[in-house]
Design a protein around this motif. Structure first.
Motif, PDB file in Angstrom:
ATOM      1  N   SER A  66      -1.154 -39.060  16.527  1.00 41.17           N
ATOM      2  CA  SER A  66      -2.333 -37.969  16.521  1.00 41.17           C
ATOM      3  C   SER A  66      -2.319 -37.043  17.435  1.00 41.17           C
ATOM      4  O   SER A  66      -3.350 -36.011  17.440  1.00 41.17           O
ATOM      5  CB  SER A  66      -3.648 -38.629  16.183  1.00 41.17           C
ATOM      6  N   THR A  67      -1.345 -36.757  18.434  1.00 40.05           N
ATOM      7  CA  THR A  67      -1.347 -35.839  19.570  1.00 40.05           C
ATOM      8  C   THR A  67      -0.920 -34.639  18.683  1.00 40.05           C
ATOM      9  O   THR A  67       0.007 -34.632  17.798  1.00 40.05           O
ATOM     10  CB  THR A  67      -0.187 -36.191  20.490  1.00 40.05           C
ATOM     11  N   LEU A  68      -1.405 -33.305  19.070  1.00 41.22           N
ATOM     12  CA  LEU A  68      -1.287 -32.023  18.237  1.00 41.22           C
ATOM     13  C   LEU A  68      -0.422 -31.203  19.093  1.00 41.22           C
ATOM     14  O   LEU A  68      -0.763 -31.204  20.404  1.00 41.22           O
ATOM     15  CB  LEU A  68      -2.754 -31.383  18.169  1.00 41.22           C
ATOM     16  N   PHE A  69       0.650 -30.754  18.827  1.00 42.95           N
ATOM     17  CA  PHE A  69       1.344 -29.682  19.439  1.00 42.95           C
ATOM     18  C   PHE A  69       1.370 -28.292  18.646  1.00 42.95           C
ATOM     19  O   PHE A  69       1.374 -28.445  17.411  1.00 42.95           O
ATOM     20  CB  PHE A  69       2.842 -30.081  19.498  1.00 42.95           C
ATOM     21  N   LEU A  70       0.907 -27.281  19.268  1.00 44.15           N
ATOM     22  CA  LEU A  70       0.826 -26.064  18.819  1.00 44.15           C
ATOM     23  C   LEU A  70       2.200 -25.222  19.432  1.00 44.15           C
ATOM     24  O   LEU A  70       1.710 -24.541  20.595  1.00 44.15           O
ATOM     25  CB  LEU A  70      -0.433 -25.398  18.703  1.00 44.15           C
ATOM     26  N   PHE A  71       3.183 -24.911  18.670  1.00 43.10           N
ATOM     27  CA  PHE A  71       3.972 -23.848  19.146  1.00 43.10           C
ATOM     28  C   PHE A  71       3.793 -22.479  18.918  1.00 43.10           C
ATOM     29  O   PHE A  71       3.399 -22.184  17.661  1.00 43.10           O
ATOM     30  CB  PHE A  71       5.477 -24.340  18.770  1.00 43.10           C
ATOM     31  N   TYR A  72       3.971 -21.566  19.903  1.00 41.39           N
ATOM     32  CA  TYR A  72       3.680 -20.106  19.596  1.00 41.39           C
ATOM     33  C   TYR A  72       4.641 -19.365  20.438  1.00 41.39           C
ATOM     34  O   TYR A  72       5.187 -19.792  21.374  1.00 41.39           O
ATOM     35  CB  TYR A  72       2.069 -19.612  19.522  1.00 41.39           C
ATOM     36  N   ARG A  73       4.780 -18.068  19.898  1.00 38.46           N
ATOM     37  CA  ARG A  73       5.502 -17.181  20.702  1.00 38.46           C
ATOM     38  C   ARG A  73       4.574 -16.249  21.614  1.00 38.46           C
ATOM     39  O   ARG A  73       3.680 -15.552  21.061  1.00 38.46           O
ATOM     40  CB  ARG A  73       6.252 -16.138  19.778  1.00 38.46           C
ATOM     41  N   GLU A  74       4.876 -16.087  23.073  1.00 35.91           N
ATOM     42  CA  GLU A  74       3.812 -15.332  23.683  1.00 35.91           C
ATOM     43  C   GLU A  74       4.417 -13.856  24.004  1.00 35.91           C
ATOM     44  O   GLU A  74       5.468 -13.640  24.033  1.00 35.91           O
ATOM     45  CB  GLU A  74       4.024 -15.989  25.196  1.00 35.91           C
ATOM     46  N   THR A  75       3.365 -12.931  23.816  1.00 37.00           N
ATOM     47  CA  THR A  75       3.729 -11.605  24.168  1.00 37.00           C
ATOM     48  C   THR A  75       3.398 -11.366  25.513  1.00 37.00           C
ATOM     49  O   THR A  75       2.189 -11.062  25.750  1.00 37.00           O
ATOM     50  CB  THR A  75       3.024 -10.654  23.247  1.00 37.00           C
ATOM     51  N   THR A  76       4.459 -11.637  26.463  1.00 34.16           N
ATOM     52  CA  THR A  76       3.981 -11.614  27.885  1.00 34.16           C
ATOM     53  C   THR A  76       3.656 -10.404  28.242  1.00 34.16           C
ATOM     54  O   THR A  76       2.680 -10.235  29.483  1.00 34.16           O
ATOM     55  CB  THR A  76       5.408 -12.127  28.705  1.00 34.16           C
ATOM     56  N   GLY A  77       4.052  -9.332  27.792  1.00 34.50           N
ATOM     57  CA  GLY A  77       3.528  -7.885  28.411  1.00 34.50           C
ATOM     58  C   GLY A  77       2.287  -7.817  28.094  1.00 34.50           C
ATOM     59  O   GLY A  77       1.732  -6.935  28.685  1.00 34.50           O
ATOM     60  N   THR A 120       5.873  -6.421  32.324  1.00 33.70           N
ATOM     61  CA  THR A 120       6.954  -7.288  31.680  1.00 33.70           C
ATOM     62  C   THR A 120       7.445  -6.357  30.491  1.00 33.70           C
ATOM     63  O   THR A 120       6.747  -5.599  30.003  1.00 33.70           O
ATOM     64  CB  THR A 120       6.324  -8.527  31.098  1.00 33.70           C
ATOM     65  N   ASN A 121       8.652  -6.346  30.424  1.00 36.53           N
ATOM     66  CA  ASN A 121       9.351  -5.200  29.045  1.00 36.53           C
ATOM     67  C   ASN A 121       8.899  -5.990  27.935  1.00 36.53           C
ATOM     68  O   ASN A 121       8.571  -7.376  27.630  1.00 36.53           O
ATOM     69  CB  ASN A 121      10.678  -5.618  29.343  1.00 36.53           C
ATOM     70  N   THR A 122       8.691  -5.068  26.852  1.00 32.77           N
ATOM     71  CA  THR A 122       8.069  -5.438  25.600  1.00 32.77           C
ATOM     72  C   THR A 122       8.959  -6.443  24.938  1.00 32.77           C
ATOM     73  O   THR A 122       8.441  -6.961  23.914  1.00 32.77           O
ATOM     74  CB  THR A 122       7.695  -4.162  24.982  1.00 32.77           C
ATOM     75  N   ASP A 123      10.198  -6.390  25.088  1.00 29.61           N
ATOM     76  CA  ASP A 123      11.002  -7.382  24.245  1.00 29.61           C
ATOM     77  C   ASP A 123      11.641  -8.611  25.068  1.00 29.61           C
ATOM     78  O   ASP A 123      12.348  -9.335  24.851  1.00 29.61           O
ATOM     79  CB  ASP A 123      12.258  -6.788  24.017  1.00 29.61           C
ATOM     80  N   PHE A 124      10.385  -9.198  25.983  1.00 26.91           N
ATOM     81  CA  PHE A 124      10.554 -10.419  26.561  1.00 26.91           C
ATOM     82  C   PHE A 124       9.116 -11.089  25.878  1.00 26.91           C
ATOM     83  O   PHE A 124       8.226 -11.067  26.280  1.00 26.91           O
ATOM     84  CB  PHE A 124      10.260 -10.389  28.012  1.00 26.91           C
ATOM     85  N   ARG A 125       9.684 -12.073  24.828  1.00 27.29           N
ATOM     86  CA  ARG A 125       8.526 -12.827  24.238  1.00 27.29           C
ATOM     87  C   ARG A 125       8.941 -14.445  23.917  1.00 27.29           C
ATOM     88  O   ARG A 125      10.072 -14.534  22.849  1.00 27.29           O
ATOM     89  CB  ARG A 125       8.405 -12.252  22.746  1.00 27.29           C
ATOM     90  N   PRO A 126       8.788 -15.028  24.833  1.00 23.43           N
ATOM     91  CA  PRO A 126       9.429 -16.278  24.680  1.00 23.43           C
ATOM     92  C   PRO A 126       8.473 -17.655  23.894  1.00 23.43           C
ATOM     93  O   PRO A 126       7.362 -17.136  23.724  1.00 23.43           O
ATOM     94  CB  PRO A 126       9.543 -16.906  26.377  1.00 23.43           C
ATOM     95  N   MET A 127       9.229 -18.809  23.724  1.00 19.81           N
ATOM     96  CA  MET A 127       8.087 -19.748  23.150  1.00 19.81           C
ATOM     97  C   MET A 127       7.378 -20.430  24.195  1.00 19.81           C
ATOM     98  O   MET A 127       8.089 -20.969  25.260  1.00 19.81           O
ATOM     99  CB  MET A 127       9.048 -20.351  22.304  1.00 19.81           C
TER     100      MET A 127
END
Length: 442
Positions: free
Chosen positions: A158-169, A175-182
């Motif tokens: 019952s551990t919950l993980f939520l993966f998402y993509r960060e808009t680091t800019g 930060t460059n607009t096309d740097f968006r990691p998970m």
């Protein structure tokens, strides 16, 4: 297209499949229900966490995006065969990226996750266990800041993980607009409190890249899949970015990658089992994770992978992935890549289909759900051991479909949730149907 395919064949990246006479489709029966009509807007939701079967309530719960991308939920009672009316849970702020994803937490409460497109993670919680009733509460999760594309997972404990993509800019204007990691956040108290991957591992991101010469430093995960037997989450993804001449968001797409994540150790692995630690960078991505090397192309252009991809496992536990690309005429071309223990064997298995979702039928067979642009219905195919493609049947719908998701822990006749296509890209228009299909109710 033919010349490019020949080059890929010679390079060993695509294995040609002999053209055989088409086999007649099997008669797989699907009953289609329409819980709501002319209510769905355009959505960018990935094929994950659209609905869940609750064995305690003996109900199936679904979520979808209505007008202005607002979040709605409904319930199907397996005892009576009746659907509840659509219930609005939260505002979508008129952005199709703000789609809902749904889990049943270990304490029995339904949770709706929304990554409010580059800004914040918001979780809506049902007030009553095993029910949609009552006034839901919304909580912003600062640990999941600047988030898009939420992909939640509940593990066996019952551990919950939520993966998402960060808009680091959005967090650092330099930060460059096309740097968006998970990244990801984790909760061990049914979604009440969270920690993010930076707090848990000390790493700047979970997987992604920074400083590629082609500026393809954005991650688009097409699908993730949790495997309870191994404690791993599988990912299949593609890259986007501005291209070699510029830093811009989502101008070009290229390549297909596979990665797995151990929910116990928080470490990533390649298909070969190589331990990549708690953060994956571009060197590891290119050396160990690449399934297919495709040209740098505009989204929707020749050989450009779509945003939606799928992943599953073969009979021996090795992974496979499926995806579609486009040819010069703009028609989808459909591919399956199977890991053989040494490398990826990629086959073109079909054409003309937008591959939407896959469902495991047995240890070596998966059902593939696909749609054709502008045409009603969902076509199904059987993919044997990540290699052998066989037409199966047609699920009839009144209007075209834009998204398909297998319902978590499904119980027929509520096996898949299919969101009907809206007639406009503008989410102020909501005229798509909501379909749920499965084997007929006995």
């Amino acid at each position: 297209m033919r010349g490019l395919l020949c080059a890929l064949v010679m390079a060993g990246l695509v294995i040609p499949v002999p053209q055989a006479a088409a086999e007649p489709p099997d008669k797989a029966a699907f009953e289609v229900m329409t819980p709501a009509s002319a209510v769905a807007s355009r959505t960018d939701r990935r094929p994950t966490a659209g609905g869940v079967f609750d064995p305690v309530a003996r109900k199936t719960f679904i979520s979808w995006s209505g007008k202005a991308a607002d979040t709605y939920v409904q319930a199907y009672d397996h005892r009576t065969g009746a659907w509840t009316a659509p219930k609005k849970i939260a505002d979508g702020e008129s952005d199709p990226h703000n789609y809902p994803t749904m889990l049943l937490a270990g304490d029995g409460h339904l949770l709706i996750f929304r990554g409010m497109h580059n800004t914040r993670t918001v979780i809506s919680r049902a007030p009553l266990a095993h029910s949609l009733d009552g006034t839901w509460t919304d909580t912003e999760v600062p640990e999941g800041d600047s988030a898009s594309y939420p992909m939640p997972v509940k593990t066996v404990d019952s551990t919950l993980f939520l993966f998402y993509r960060e808009t680091t800019g959005e967090l650092d204007p330099k930060t460059n607009t096309d740097f968006r990691p998970m990244k990801y956040i984790v909760s061990r108290d049914h979604g009440k409190t969270w920690k993010n991957s930076v707090q848990l591992t000390g790493k700047q991101w979970a997987f992604g890249s920074l400083g590629r010469a082609d500026h393809m430093d954005e991650i688009y995960v097409g699908q993730l899949r949790y495997l309870p037997s191994s404690g791993r989450i599988q990912f299949v993804y593609t890259l986007a970015g501005g291209g070699p001449e510029q830093h811009k968001h989502d101008v070009y797409h290229r390549n297909v990658y596979f990665l797995s994540f151990d929910v116990r150790t928080l470490r990533f692995h390649s298909a070969s089992g190589r331990d990549l630690g708690t953060q994956v960078d571009d060197i590891e991505q290119e050396r160990y994770l690449k399934v297919a090397d495709t040209p740098l192309e505009l989204p929707g252009g020749l050989k450009s992978p779509d945003y939606i991809l799928q992943t599953g496992t073969r009979r021996d536990g090795k992974p496979f992935v499926t995806w579609f690309q486009f040819d010069a005429a703009g028609s989808p071309r459909d591919f399956a890549g199977a890991w053989n223990g040494r490398n990826w064997e990629v086959r073109e298995v079909a054409s003309g289909l937008r591959l939407r979702e896959i469902e495991q039928v047995d240890s070596g067979t998966w059902r593939v759900y696909g749609t054709r642009d502008g045409k009603p219905g969902i076509e199904t195919f059987l993919l044997g051991n990540g290699r052998v493609w066989k037409p199966e049947t047609l699920i009839t719908t009144a209007k075209p479909v834009q998204r398909v998701e297998v319902i978590a822990g499904f119980r027929d006749p509520a096996r898949i949730l299919a969101t009907g296509a809206s007639s406009a890209r503008d989410v102020s228009v909501a005229d798509g149907d909501i379909y749920v299909a499965g084997a007929p109710r006995k």
